[in-house]
Design a protein around this motif. Structure first.
Motif, mmCIF file in Angstrom:
data_model
loop_
_atom_site.group_PDB
_atom_site.id
_atom_site.type_symbol
_atom_site.label_atom_id
_atom_site.label_comp_id
_atom_site.label_asym_id
_atom_site.label_seq_id
_atom_site.Cartn_x
_atom_site.Cartn_y
_atom_site.Cartn_z
ATOM 1 N N ARG A 1 49.573 -6.755 14.426
ATOM 2 C CA ARG A 1 48.507 -7.407 13.662
ATOM 3 C C ARG A 1 47.496 -6.410 13.108
ATOM 4 N N PHE A 2 47.067 -5.456 13.938
ATOM 5 C CA PHE A 2 46.135 -4.425 13.498
ATOM 6 C C PHE A 2 46.303 -3.217 14.399
ATOM 7 N N ARG A 3 45.763 -2.091 13.974
ATOM 8 C CA ARG A 3 45.880 -0.857 14.744
ATOM 9 C C ARG A 3 44.544 -0.484 15.352
ATOM 10 N N LEU A 4 44.582 0.157 16.506
ATOM 11 C CA LEU A 4 43.383 0.672 17.150
ATOM 12 C C LEU A 4 43.403 2.191 17.097
ATOM 13 N N ALA A 5 42.315 2.769 16.639
ATOM 14 C CA ALA A 5 42.183 4.221 16.570
ATOM 15 C C ALA A 5 40.960 4.656 17.378
ATOM 16 N N THR A 6 41.091 5.767 18.086
ATOM 17 C CA THR A 6 39.983 6.309 18.875
ATOM 18 C C THR A 6 38.984 7.007 17.959
ATOM 19 N N LEU A 7 37.702 6.844 18.257
ATOM 20 C CA LEU A 7 36.671 7.571 17.526
ATOM 21 C C LEU A 7 36.627 9.009 18.039
ATOM 22 N N ALA A 8 36.828 9.971 17.135
ATOM 23 C CA ALA A 8 36.960 11.362 17.553
ATOM 24 C C ALA A 8 35.615 12.040 17.791
ATOM 25 N N ASP A 9 34.576 11.628 17.090
ATOM 26 C CA ASP A 9 33.315 12.378 17.095
ATOM 27 C C ASP A 9 32.270 11.865 18.068
ATOM 28 N N VAL A 10 32.542 10.770 18.744
ATOM 29 C CA VAL A 10 31.508 10.167 19.572
ATOM 30 C C VAL A 10 32.156 9.443 20.751
ATOM 31 N N ARG A 11 31.442 9.442 21.871
ATOM 32 C CA ARG A 11 31.920 8.709 23.043
ATOM 33 C C ARG A 11 31.313 7.310 22.995
ATOM 34 N N ALA A 12 32.050 6.382 22.402
ATOM 35 C CA ALA A 12 31.538 5.027 22.199
ATOM 36 C C ALA A 12 32.169 4.082 23.209
ATOM 37 N N GLY A 13 31.347 3.300 23.871
ATOM 38 C CA GLY A 13 31.872 2.349 24.845
ATOM 39 C C GLY A 13 30.803 1.357 25.243
ATOM 40 N N ARG A 14 31.223 0.376 26.014
ATOM 41 C CA ARG A 14 30.280 -0.588 26.562
ATOM 42 C C ARG A 14 30.486 -0.674 28.062
ATOM 43 N N ARG A 15 29.412 -0.942 28.777
ATOM 44 C CA ARG A 15 29.448 -1.085 30.229
ATOM 45 C C ARG A 15 29.394 -2.573 30.561
ATOM 46 N N ILE A 16 30.423 -3.061 31.225
ATOM 47 C CA ILE A 16 30.441 -4.443 31.695
ATOM 48 C C ILE A 16 30.006 -4.438 33.150
ATOM 49 N N GLU A 17 28.993 -5.254 33.452
ATOM 50 C CA GLU A 17 28.385 -5.237 34.777
ATOM 51 C C GLU A 17 28.143 -6.656 35.281
ATOM 52 N N ALA A 18 28.121 -6.802 36.585
ATOM 53 C CA ALA A 18 27.731 -8.066 37.210
ATOM 54 C C ALA A 18 26.298 -7.927 37.692
#
Length: 304
Positions: A259-276
């Motif tokens: 359906r679509f492709r996922l590519a890693t961002l090369a220049d930045v450490r991008a993410g989200r923190r999931i927490e309880a």
């Protein structure tokens, strides 16, 4: 301090967290006049002003804020004793109210419910919530456990008022239509995608903060064609060629093939923190602690 009634402390704590007598009354199923009366009684017993008038409302004084903080510790100690005694009498059980935002529910909820079959005495009550980053911690006033998220680098919720249990760091990848010129690349840089048309989430949500940071790094405002809180809608729009998007790797990865492709961002450490997140006085309950431990175990399973 003579005749200090600790049973009145919760109303002060609620005022500190909810901000108004009206909100406290609604949350505690009292009338505003009853809440005000309890505050006056507590203030008289404390011997110092705990609240002061501001316009048509009230706010805590410095002494009131200090006592409200102590009230949280008292509530935690009492909850620990009550829960231990209840478990001694009847075994592990009770109702746990869990609030979770949709994409975390996709990722964690099926396995969590399977794990909780081992604890038939615990009843999970589930609430679907999706709010901006700063609104997850206040939800702990009304739910036993709240699963929230924040972008890398954002501050955690106040540790004195809310206990935070880390679950997942989920990288954010760039979702690209299959026919996109970058679709065959494993990694893309900020310069490759910053001028693209984006499908985004509402402003103030964690993923939007990452997109804004990418734009700031290149000094190019993002062109966002459409915003929605619904991740499958974002994926469908990308798959149909209407733009690209930042999406969570583990969650969207289950639907990307063909359906679509996922590519890693090369220049930045991008993410989200999931927490309880949980109030300390709720987190000490054995049933709540069991749910938190099951969430940690499931988070480890889905990321490994």
């Amino acid at each position: 301090m003579v005749g200090f009634d600790i049973a009145l402390l919760p109303v002060l704590r609620e005022l500190a967290e909810r901000g108004s007598v009206t909100a406290v009354a609604a949350a505690t199923h009292r009338t505003p006049s009853a809440v005000s009366q309890q505050l006056r009684t507590l203030q008289r017993q404390a011997g110092v002003p705990l609240v002061e008038r501001v316009g048509r409302g009230v706010r805590l004084t410095a002494d009131g804020s200090a006592l409200a903080g102590m009230a949280a510790g008292v509530a935690t100690a009492l909850a620990s004793v009550e829960s231990a005694w209840s478990e001694h009498l009847t075994g592990l059980g009770g109702t746990v109210d869990l609030a979770v935002f949709p994409s975390a529910a996709e990722l964690l909820l099926p396995g969590l419910l399977t794990r909780m079959r081992a604890y038939p005495g615990i009843v999970l009550e589930l609430s679907d919530v999706d709010v901006s980053e700063g609104e997850f911690a206040p939800l702990t006033a009304d739910h036993d456990v709240v699963i929230g998220h924040r972008p890398d680098g954002a501050r955690r919720a106040d540790g004195a008022a809310v206990e935070t249990v880390a679950l997942i760091r989920e990288p954010l990848d760039v979702a690209l239509p299959l026919g996109h010129p970058l679709a065959e690349r494993e990694r893309v840089g900020i310069g490759d995608v910053v001028d693209e048309t984006w499908i985004g989430v509402p402003e103030g949500y964690p993923i939007d903060r990452v997109l804004t940071a990418l734009a700031a790094a290149s000094d190019t405002p993002p062109s966002v064609a459409f915003r929605t809180i619904h991740l499958p809608v974002i994926e469908n729009l990308v798959a149909a060629g209407h733009g690209i998007a930042l999406v969570p790797r583990y969650t969207s990865g289950t639907r990307a093939a063909g359906r679509f492709r996922l590519a890693t961002l090369a220049d930045v450490r991008a993410g989200r923190r999931i927490e309880a997140l949980a109030r300390p006085d709720r987190a000490v309950r054995p049933a709540v602690r069991t749910v938190l431990e099951a969430l940690v175990a499931e988070a480890h399973a889905v990321t490994t």
